[in-house]
Design a protein around this motif. Structure first.
Motif, PDB file in Angstrom:
ATOM      1  N   LEU A  37      68.210   9.781  -9.910  1.00  0.00           N
ATOM      2  CA  LEU A  37      69.431  10.411  -9.425  1.00  0.00           C
ATOM      3  C   LEU A  37      69.599  10.201  -7.924  1.00  0.00           C
ATOM      4  O   LEU A  37      70.685  10.041  -7.422  1.00  0.00           O
ATOM      5  CB  LEU A  37      69.366  11.904  -9.746  1.00  0.00           C
ATOM      6  N   GLN A  38      68.459  10.215  -7.204  1.00  0.00           N
ATOM      7  CA  GLN A  38      68.540  10.088  -5.758  1.00  0.00           C
ATOM      8  C   GLN A  38      68.856   8.648  -5.338  1.00  0.00           C
ATOM      9  O   GLN A  38      69.325   8.401  -4.254  1.00  0.00           O
ATOM     10  CB  GLN A  38      67.222  10.522  -5.103  1.00  0.00           C
ATOM     11  N   ASP A  39      68.542   7.686  -6.212  1.00  0.00           N
ATOM     12  CA  ASP A  39      68.835   6.293  -5.890  1.00  0.00           C
ATOM     13  C   ASP A  39      70.307   6.059  -6.206  1.00  0.00           C
ATOM     14  O   ASP A  39      70.715   6.060  -7.355  1.00  0.00           O
ATOM     15  CB  ASP A  39      67.945   5.395  -6.762  1.00  0.00           C
ATOM     16  N   HIS A  40      71.109   5.860  -5.165  1.00  0.00           N
ATOM     17  CA  HIS A  40      72.553   5.872  -5.382  1.00  0.00           C
ATOM     18  C   HIS A  40      73.105   4.687  -6.143  1.00  0.00           C
ATOM     19  O   HIS A  40      74.262   4.634  -6.445  1.00  0.00           O
ATOM     20  CB  HIS A  40      73.266   6.084  -4.056  1.00  0.00           C
ATOM     21  N   SER A  41      72.242   3.730  -6.470  1.00  0.00           N
ATOM     22  CA  SER A  41      72.751   2.620  -7.273  1.00  0.00           C
ATOM     23  C   SER A  41      72.748   3.011  -8.748  1.00  0.00           C
ATOM     24  O   SER A  41      73.295   2.331  -9.575  1.00  0.00           O
ATOM     25  CB  SER A  41      71.868   1.390  -7.081  1.00  0.00           C
ATOM     26  N   ILE A  42      72.074   4.126  -9.060  1.00  0.00           N
ATOM     27  CA  ILE A  42      71.940   4.494 -10.462  1.00  0.00           C
ATOM     28  C   ILE A  42      72.376   5.930 -10.696  1.00  0.00           C
ATOM     29  O   ILE A  42      71.997   6.828  -9.977  1.00  0.00           O
ATOM     30  CB  ILE A  42      70.465   4.364 -10.916  1.00  0.00           C
ATOM     31  N   SER A  43      73.204   6.118 -11.706  1.00  0.00           N
ATOM     32  CA  SER A  43      73.446   7.482 -12.163  1.00  0.00           C
ATOM     33  C   SER A  43      73.686   7.330 -13.650  1.00  0.00           C
ATOM     34  O   SER A  43      73.971   6.245 -14.126  1.00  0.00           O
ATOM     35  CB  SER A  43      74.665   8.087 -11.476  1.00  0.00           C
ATOM     36  N   PRO A  87      81.690   9.210  -4.008  1.00  0.00           N
ATOM     37  CA  PRO A  87      81.466  10.642  -3.770  1.00  0.00           C
ATOM     38  C   PRO A  87      82.107  11.151  -2.483  1.00  0.00           C
ATOM     39  O   PRO A  87      82.603  12.280  -2.449  1.00  0.00           O
ATOM     40  CB  PRO A  87      79.948  10.777  -3.728  1.00  0.00           C
ATOM     41  N   GLU A  88      82.130  10.304  -1.456  1.00  0.00           N
ATOM     42  CA  GLU A  88      82.732  10.736  -0.184  1.00  0.00           C
ATOM     43  C   GLU A  88      84.230  10.985  -0.360  1.00  0.00           C
ATOM     44  O   GLU A  88      84.764  11.987   0.118  1.00  0.00           O
ATOM     45  CB  GLU A  88      82.489   9.700   0.931  1.00  0.00           C
ATOM     46  N   ALA A  89      84.894  10.066  -1.061  1.00  0.00           N
ATOM     47  CA  ALA A  89      86.343  10.228  -1.292  1.00  0.00           C
ATOM     48  C   ALA A  89      86.612  11.476  -2.146  1.00  0.00           C
ATOM     49  O   ALA A  89      87.544  12.235  -1.882  1.00  0.00           O
ATOM     50  CB  ALA A  89      86.911   8.989  -1.982  1.00  0.00           C
ATOM     51  N   ASP A  90      85.778  11.695  -3.161  1.00  0.00           N
ATOM     52  CA  ASP A  90      85.937  12.886  -4.005  1.00  0.00           C
ATOM     53  C   ASP A  90      85.737  14.164  -3.187  1.00  0.00           C
ATOM     54  O   ASP A  90      86.465  15.146  -3.350  1.00  0.00           O
ATOM     55  CB  ASP A  90      84.936  12.867  -5.168  1.00  0.00           C
ATOM     56  N   ALA A  91      84.737  14.138  -2.308  1.00  0.00           N
ATOM     57  CA  ALA A  91      84.462  15.311  -1.470  1.00  0.00           C
ATOM     58  C   ALA A  91      85.674  15.602  -0.580  1.00  0.00           C
ATOM     59  O   ALA A  91      86.080  16.763  -0.422  1.00  0.00           O
ATOM     60  CB  ALA A  91      83.216  15.072  -0.619  1.00  0.00           C
ATOM     61  N   GLN A  92      86.272  14.563  -0.036  1.00  0.00           N
ATOM     62  CA  GLN A  92      87.452  14.743   0.830  1.00  0.00           C
ATOM     63  C   GLN A  92      88.633  15.278   0.019  1.00  0.00           C
ATOM     64  O   GLN A  92      89.389  16.116   0.487  1.00  0.00           O
ATOM     65  CB  GLN A  92      87.837  13.423   1.513  1.00  0.00           C
ATOM     66  N   LYS A  93      88.759  14.782  -1.216  1.00  0.00           N
ATOM     67  CA  LYS A  93      89.850  15.237  -2.078  1.00  0.00           C
ATOM     68  C   LYS A  93      89.692  16.743  -2.361  1.00  0.00           C
ATOM     69  O   LYS A  93      90.661  17.505  -2.329  1.00  0.00           O
ATOM     70  CB  LYS A  93      89.840  14.447  -3.381  1.00  0.00           C
ATOM     71  N   LEU A  94      88.458  17.169  -2.622  1.00  0.00           N
ATOM     72  CA  LEU A  94      88.205  18.588  -2.890  1.00  0.00           C
ATOM     73  C   LEU A  94      88.427  19.419  -1.630  1.00  0.00           C
ATOM     74  O   LEU A  94      88.950  20.530  -1.691  1.00  0.00           O
ATOM     75  CB  LEU A  94      86.780  18.785  -3.419  1.00  0.00           C
ATOM     76  N   HIS A 142      86.215  14.870 -14.649  1.00  0.00           N
ATOM     77  CA  HIS A 142      86.090  13.444 -14.979  1.00  0.00           C
ATOM     78  C   HIS A 142      84.908  12.774 -14.289  1.00  0.00           C
ATOM     79  O   HIS A 142      84.914  11.573 -14.066  1.00  0.00           O
ATOM     80  CB  HIS A 142      87.397  12.721 -14.642  1.00  0.00           C
ATOM     81  N   ARG A 143      83.912  13.575 -13.943  1.00  0.00           N
ATOM     82  CA  ARG A 143      82.677  13.029 -13.358  1.00  0.00           C
ATOM     83  C   ARG A 143      81.511  13.584 -14.157  1.00  0.00           C
ATOM     84  O   ARG A 143      81.570  14.710 -14.665  1.00  0.00           O
ATOM     85  CB  ARG A 143      82.509  13.466 -11.888  1.00  0.00           C
ATOM     86  N   THR A 144      80.431  12.814 -14.227  1.00  0.00           N
ATOM     87  CA  THR A 144      79.244  13.310 -14.935  1.00  0.00           C
ATOM     88  C   THR A 144      78.513  14.313 -14.042  1.00  0.00           C
ATOM     89  O   THR A 144      78.789  14.413 -12.841  1.00  0.00           O
ATOM     90  CB  THR A 144      78.274  12.162 -15.257  1.00  0.00           C
ATOM     91  N   ILE A 145      77.550  15.016 -14.640  1.00  0.00           N
ATOM     92  CA  ILE A 145      76.758  15.983 -13.869  1.00  0.00           C
ATOM     93  C   ILE A 145      76.080  15.271 -12.700  1.00  0.00           C
ATOM     94  O   ILE A 145      76.067  15.758 -11.571  1.00  0.00           O
ATOM     95  CB  ILE A 145      75.704  16.662 -14.771  1.00  0.00           C
ATOM     96  N   ALA A 146      75.518  14.094 -12.962  1.00  0.00           N
ATOM     97  CA  ALA A 146      74.827  13.331 -11.909  1.00  0.00           C
ATOM     98  C   ALA A 146      75.798  12.988 -10.777  1.00  0.00           C
ATOM     99  O   ALA A 146      75.466  13.104  -9.594  1.00  0.00           O
ATOM    100  CB  ALA A 146      74.216  12.064 -12.502  1.00  0.00           C
ATOM    101  N   GLN A 147      77.014  12.583 -11.146  1.00  0.00           N
ATOM    102  CA  GLN A 147      78.014  12.244 -10.119  1.00  0.00           C
ATOM    103  C   GLN A 147      78.426  13.490  -9.339  1.00  0.00           C
ATOM    104  O   GLN A 147      78.621  13.430  -8.119  1.00  0.00           O
ATOM    105  CB  GLN A 147      79.231  11.566 -10.778  1.00  0.00           C
ATOM    106  N   ARG A 148      78.535  14.625 -10.020  1.00  0.00           N
ATOM    107  CA  ARG A 148      78.918  15.856  -9.316  1.00  0.00           C
ATOM    108  C   ARG A 148      77.865  16.255  -8.292  1.00  0.00           C
ATOM    109  O   ARG A 148      78.190  16.826  -7.248  1.00  0.00           O
ATOM    110  CB  ARG A 148      79.158  16.997 -10.312  1.00  0.00           C
ATOM    111  N   GLN A 149      76.591  15.978  -8.585  1.00  0.00           N
ATOM    112  CA  GLN A 149      75.537  16.312  -7.611  1.00  0.00           C
ATOM    113  C   GLN A 149      75.749  15.506  -6.326  1.00  0.00           C
ATOM    114  O   GLN A 149      75.549  15.993  -5.219  1.00  0.00           O
ATOM    115  CB  GLN A 149      74.132  16.023  -8.156  1.00  0.00           C
ATOM    116  N   ARG A 150      76.176  14.265  -6.494  1.00  0.00           N
ATOM    117  CA  ARG A 150      76.400  13.422  -5.306  1.00  0.00           C
ATOM    118  C   ARG A 150      77.646  13.850  -4.537  1.00  0.00           C
ATOM    119  O   ARG A 150      77.704  13.756  -3.310  1.00  0.00           O
ATOM    120  CB  ARG A 150      76.459  11.959  -5.726  1.00  0.00           C
TER     121      ARG A 150
END
Length: 346
Positions: free
Chosen positions: A21-27, A44-51, A71-79
């Motif tokens: 999960l911590q390796d950003h090439s993989i989720s 994730p940065e764009a999503d964070a800005q949108k929120l 529309h994001r997985t749990i792993a993506q939401r953590q990022r």
């Protein structure tokens, strides 16, 4: 609940398939029959800005919150949580919690948690204050795998400072408590070996412990239903029907009552088909007058990424209506909107 998710990911990663999960090439997703799947071109940065934008100024843009989080997985939401904290210096869950309210808020906060974190949080909520929501204890503990229960146990202890077993023992009693304690040991055989002779013996012992005698020896049911593997149990259920002429569910209903009946039935149903078990729980949460929102929310949030496609198919097969139409008719506002997104269309 969300504050320590960061440190917790390390323990969690060992046990779960978020290994990188911590390796950003993989989720990845935690199941492959979910309605929620990985967003492609994930940023994730764009999503964070949108929120962040959704919470600026007066009022909240709930549609933007739904668009991102459903529309994001749990792993993506953590990022997204990490990116938000980095960009704003605040905790995303805390911010959303103060902006939102009601059932919609409960769904959103649930979506931000890792699966075992959400389960632990739900179990804790079910036992807080006066009275206990036994249905929650049953729904979670009867349906989770050994690994899932071990992780829930570890997180519960870390977050709440006492073991889940102690909490359960303080809040339940009798044979119901003993069944939950057995499930909490996470020691069920998870192989697929079927011992024919043992299956016949198990079926006979359960029959003799229940239908064939005055009073019921519930421990025999516990030993078989909480310890044996799923394939073996299916064989036991077949043998049981041969001996008694009844489905095991029917006998449990005749022999037991209350929470003990509920937990044994839940175990049997989960052995036969988890999606069918959850479809029935969803149906019962919405049929008739009023909605049991706690059940509806818990299942929609916790199964969205695992087996929601199968739950929907079962729902349609058994009840002749779509889960989507049921949710639509039973809920309203942003709460309805986010649940329908998690449901993923008709």
């Amino acid at each position: 609940m969300h504050r320590n998710d960061g440190q917790y990911l390390r323990t969690y990663a060992l046990r779960h398939r978020y290994a990188k999960l911590q390796d950003h090439s993989i989720s990845e997703t935690i199941g492959n029959r979910g309605t929620v799947t990985e967003a492609s071109g994930f940023d994730p940065e764009a999503d964070a800005q949108k929120l962040r934008g959704a919470m600026k100024g007066a009022g909240t843009d709930e549609a933007a919150v739904i668009e991102v989080l459903a529309h994001r997985t749990i792993a993506q939401r953590q990022r997204i949580k990490e990116a938000f904290k980095q960009a704003v210096g605040k905790d995303l869950a805390d911010e959303l919690s103060s902006e939102l309210s009601g059932n919609f808020r409960s769904v959103v906060l649930g979506l931000l948690m890792l699966a075992p974190v959400y389960d632990a949080y739900e179990l804790r909520s079910a036992m807080k204050g006066a009275g206990t929501e036994e249905a929650c204890l049953i729904d979670i503990l009867a349906s989770r795998t050994n690994d899932e229960i071990k992780t829930i146990n570890a997180f519960y202890k870390k977050e709440y400072g006492k073991s889940l077993e102690d909490a359960v023992c303080g809040d339940t009693s009798g044979m119901f408590q003993r069944v939950l304690v057995s499930l909490l040991t996470a020691g069920r055989d998870e192989s697929s070996n079927v011992d024919e002779a043992l299956a016949a013996k198990d079926a006979k012992e359960i029959y003799e412990a229940g239908e064939a005698r005055w009073g019921t020896d519930e421990v025999k049911f516990l030993t078989v239903l909480c310890v044996r593997n799923h394939q073996h149990l299916l064989r036991v259920f077949e043998e049981y029907k041969k001996i008694s002429g009844k489905d095991i569910e029917e006998s449990i209903k005749r022999e037991m009552s209350g929470c003990l009946e509920d937990v044994f039935l839940a175990i049997v149903k989960c052995v036969r088909s988890k999606p069918a078990f959850f479809a029935e729980r969803l149906y019962k949460s919405m049929k008739g007058l009023g909605t049991t929102d706690s059940v509806l929310i818990r299942i929609m949030v916790s199964r969205a990424e695992i087996d929601m496609l199968d739950i929907k198919a079962q729902f349609l097969k058994v009840y002749g209506k779509t889960l989507y139409s049921f949710i639509k008719g039973d809920t309203s506002g942003d709460y309805r909107k986010i649940l329908l997104e998690l449901c993923g269309g008709e």
